[in-house]
Scaffold this motif. Structure first.
Motif, short mmCIF file in Angstrom:
data_model
loop_
_atom_site.label_atom_id
_atom_site.label_comp_id
_atom_site.label_asym_id
_atom_site.label_seq_id
_atom_site.Cartn_x
_atom_site.Cartn_y
_atom_site.Cartn_z
N ALA A 289 0.82 -1.21 0.00
CA ALA A 289 0.00 0.00 0.00
C ALA A 289 0.86 1.26 0.00
O ALA A 289 0.53 2.26 -0.63
CB ALA A 289 -0.91 -0.01 1.22
N ARG A 290 2.00 1.17 0.72
CA ARG A 290 2.85 2.36 0.81
C ARG A 290 3.55 2.65 -0.51
O ARG A 290 3.68 3.78 -0.92
CB ARG A 290 3.89 2.16 1.91
CG ARG A 290 4.52 3.46 2.37
CD ARG A 290 5.64 3.23 3.32
NE ARG A 290 6.88 2.93 2.60
CZ ARG A 290 8.07 2.90 3.17
NH1 ARG A 290 8.18 3.12 4.46
NH2 ARG A 290 9.14 2.64 2.46
N THR A 291 4.01 1.59 -1.15
CA THR A 291 4.82 1.81 -2.35
C THR A 291 3.97 1.91 -3.62
O THR A 291 4.39 2.50 -4.59
CB THR A 291 5.84 0.67 -2.54
OG1 THR A 291 5.15 -0.56 -2.50
CG2 THR A 291 6.90 0.71 -1.47
N THR A 292 2.82 1.27 -3.61
CA THR A 292 1.98 1.33 -4.81
C THR A 292 0.58 1.80 -4.40
O THR A 292 -0.30 1.00 -4.08
CB THR A 292 1.88 -0.06 -5.48
OG1 THR A 292 1.47 -0.99 -4.50
CG2 THR A 292 3.19 -0.49 -6.08
N PRO A 293 0.37 3.11 -4.40
CA PRO A 293 -0.90 3.66 -3.91
C PRO A 293 -2.07 3.41 -4.86
O PRO A 293 -3.20 3.69 -4.52
CB PRO A 293 -0.61 5.16 -3.76
CG PRO A 293 0.53 5.42 -4.70
CD PRO A 293 1.33 4.17 -4.78
N PRO B 40 -7.09 5.03 -7.27
CA PRO B 40 -6.51 5.05 -5.92
C PRO B 40 -6.92 3.77 -5.17
O PRO B 40 -8.06 3.32 -5.29
CB PRO B 40 -7.11 6.29 -5.28
CG PRO B 40 -7.42 7.17 -6.45
CD PRO B 40 -7.81 6.25 -7.57
N ARG B 41 -5.95 3.22 -4.41
CA ARG B 41 -6.13 1.92 -3.74
C ARG B 41 -7.42 1.86 -2.93
O ARG B 41 -8.19 0.91 -3.03
CB ARG B 41 -4.91 1.71 -2.84
CG ARG B 41 -4.95 0.52 -1.93
CD ARG B 41 -3.62 0.33 -1.28
NE ARG B 41 -2.65 -0.12 -2.26
CZ ARG B 41 -2.47 -1.39 -2.60
NH1 ARG B 41 -3.22 -2.33 -2.04
NH2 ARG B 41 -1.60 -1.74 -3.51
N ASP B 42 -7.71 2.92 -2.14
CA ASP B 42 -8.88 2.86 -1.26
C ASP B 42 -10.19 3.14 -1.99
O ASP B 42 -11.26 3.07 -1.39
CB ASP B 42 -8.69 3.80 -0.06
CG ASP B 42 -8.33 5.20 -0.49
OD1 ASP B 42 -8.19 5.40 -1.72
OD2 ASP B 42 -8.17 6.08 0.37
#
Lengths: 272, 343
Positions: free
Chosen positions: B247-251, B287-289
């Motif tokens: 999650a941190r490196t690939t948002p 976006p991931r979320d």
């Protein structure tokens, strides 16, 4: 389990494993044994010829003395020999020291057990060879002298301990250098002369004999041989021999402890 | 309850000999040796709880194995403190060594010429394992690892995978609660790797064991580790779950779409950034979320007949994290507090 029982089981298991491994390599055992017999046999042949040419003795050593001397050298060399420097060098260089250090057993105990296994095996064979030779060749028979044999047995144990800790301490230099085995090979070459393997010390040139007496070499072979063959078993020479053995045992045990402690700090845990 | 493993400001510096190539370099090094200090591990601090499986991630030479060896007591640190299973690894003695085990994927402790059973017996004696405990543990390990047919075959005649299973059994006979595993599946085929992973998870479940492992196989990390410690050039770059790392490196998350008849790029672009469009397939980044909500909206729009949310490969996430770290300048190291270890 009591501490004594734990150690008895550990040593029993280590010696058993060493024997089981040895049984996989029967030819290897025979070759090493042959190597240990040929050297004194050659020396005996040479001195036998010299004594014969000199009219029967060399500086008081008769052919009979030489025969007994070199049979004793063969047995005592086998019983005190230690190959641990090569093992440790291999363990360190190949990364095999790592799992040994991760076990709750100082690797020195594995080496001691391996020595006991090796010595019991080869010593028994050399003793049988001697007994067989004595059956056919009476001059190599030793007079029955239980007190002297007991003293010789103690001297052999102390001599084996000196050679073991000497080899182990030098082998541990592998923590610093990749040339630890070169040192032990140099020492072995010196030892052939200075320990009495090639000739009785009294027959060496005087300066060499004097140097030898200030080193540990005579105490690992020449002294036990003199006890076993009955040459020079006066109370003073026996006392001098045992004191020398104890001093050198303390020196090499101390060297082992020192190198072990410092080596562990220095260790790079190579090879995985 | 105390942590299973605690490392505080752990550092290891080596001094290595350097020389120029060629005969001249060799001669010069002989008369005037030169040395270079290498920082293998640089002020690592972390804590690991009982029962956790934690993986070290990092490229070759990152300091993973060096750290593992310091935690096992094989290497003395230049600075820092370590507590493993309540002991100092360098002074813990037999009590410490009986609580841990070290498995090196590229080195073996099995007696090479003898069947594994002989190594088991030797370890029983060395560790002082009571007979009833030994029999129970041996039976459990033989069953779980399927060692039955292997026990009477000399180790040298076993396959790599069979040998590693026997290695694990030999290393676990004394029921250690802390396992240090350095490349435990190195060189094994996929089936053997899977068997080792399943066994390790089972062992953890049975004995609440703590495991610290290094591996270059991502499948080991994803199957075993609930947490990763990412190390590069001896420094800790990341400490957390794999999901958090990703999650941190690939948002962004990628959504694969199967397009409905007549769908246009303009329609699809409303939901995210188009990565690829070639009827009847398209991919967009969101976006991931927002990935779940975006997928629902796309489906409801009628422009697609199917959607599939993809996580980027973990390898990509890790590569990105290391690239990010490589671009970050390292702050100067504070002076080290030298240790005076007592063996």
């Amino acid at each position: 389990m009591s501490t004594a029982a734990l150690w008895a089981r550990r040593y029993g298991a280590l010696i058993r494993a060493a024997w089981l491994v040895d049984l996989q390599y029967r030819a290897d055992i025979a070759l090493w044994l042959l190597w240990g017999i040929i050297e004194p046999a050659v020396a005996l042949g040479i001195w036998w010829s010299i004594a014969s040419a000199a009219g029967g003795d060399v500086d008081g050593f008769t052919q009979l003395d030489f025969a007994r001397y070199f049979f004793a050298v063969t047995l005592i060399n086998q019983l005190t020999q230690a190959w641990d420097a090569w093992s440790i060098d291999h363990w360190v260089a190949e990364g095999e020291m790592n799992y040994r250090l991760a076990r709750p057993l100082n690797p020195v105990h594995e080496a001691i057990a391996d020595n006991l296994a090796y010595k019991a095996r080869t010593g028994t064979i050399v003793l049988l060879v001697w007994l067989l030779a004595a059956w056919f060749w009476p001059i190599v028979r030793l007079p029955v002298h239980p007190r002297r044999w007991l003293l010789a047995a103690v001297a052999i144990v102390l001599g084996a301990a000196i050679r073991f800790f000497n080899g182990f301490a030098i082998g541990l230099l592998a923590f610093w250098t990749t040339r630890a085995t070169s040192l032990i090979e140099l020492q072995m070459a010196l030892g052939v002369f200075l320990s009495g393997q090639i000739a009785p010390l009294d027959l060496l040139p005087h300066p060499v004999a004097v140097i030898a007496h200030y080193l540990w070499f005579p105490y690992v072979i020449a002294f036990p041989v003199s006890l076993l063959t009955g040459v020079g078993d006066s109370a003073s020479s026996v006392a001098h021999g045992f004191i020398g053995q104890i001093v050198w045992l303390v020196v090499w045990w101390g060297a082992y402890r020192l190198v072990w402690r410092r080596g562990l700090v220095r260790y790079g845990a190579v090879g995985g | 309850m105390s942590h299973a493993i605690t490392a505080q400001d752990l550092s290891k510096h080596y001094r290595v000999k350097v020389r120029d190539p060629g005969l001249r370099g060799a001669l010069y090094a002989l008369v005037s040796p030169r040395y270079r200090d290498v920082t293998a591990v640089d002020r690592l601090s972390f804590q690991i709880e009982h029962g956790e499986i934690v993986a070290f991630l990092g490229p070759n030479g990152a300091g993973k194995t060096t750290t593992l060896k310091m935690l096992t007591g094989l290497l003395y640190p230049t600075a820092g403190t370590v507590t493993v299973a309540g002991c100092n690894p360098w002074t813990g003695g037999s009590a410490f060594k009986s609580r841990i085990t070290l498995v090196l994927g590229n080195k073996q402790q099995l007696l090479w010429d003898l069947p594994p059973e002989e190594t088991f017996r030797l370890n029983k004696a060395i560790y002082g394992i009571p007979t009833e405990v030994y029999e129970a543990q041996r039976t459990e390990l033989v069953d779980l690892l399927g060692l039955g047919p292997l026990l009477d075959t000399p180790a040298r005649q076993l396959s790599l995978g069979e040998r590693m299973k026997c290695e694990l059994a030999a290393a676990l006979l004394h029921r250690p609660t802390i396992l240090m595993l350095d490349e435990p599946t190195l060189g094994l085929d996929v089936t053997a790797q899977d068997a080792i992973r399943r066994f390790l998870l089972d062992y953890r479940a049975r004995h609440n064991a703590t495991m610290l492992l290094t591996s270059h196989y991502m499948a080991d990390i994803t199957a075993l580790a609930s947490r990763v410690l990412m190390i590069d050039r001896g420094r800790l770059l990341f400490d957390g779950s794999l999901n958090a790392l990703v999650a941190r490196t690939t948002p962004l998350k990628r959504i694969e779409l199967t397009l409905a008849e007549g769908a246009t790029p303009e329609q699809i672009a409303r939901f995210g950034e188009i990565h690829h469009f070639e009827f009847p397939h398209a991919t967009i980044d969101v976006p991931r979320d927002e990935a779940t909500r975006a997928s629902a909206r796309i489906l409801m729009s009628g422009a697609v007949v199917d959607v599939s949310i993809q996580d980027p490969p973990i390898e990509d996430a890790i590569r990105l994290a290391f690239a990010e770290a490589a671009n970050t300048e390292r702050p100067p190291a504070p002076p080290l507090v030298p240790l005076v270890p007592r063996p």
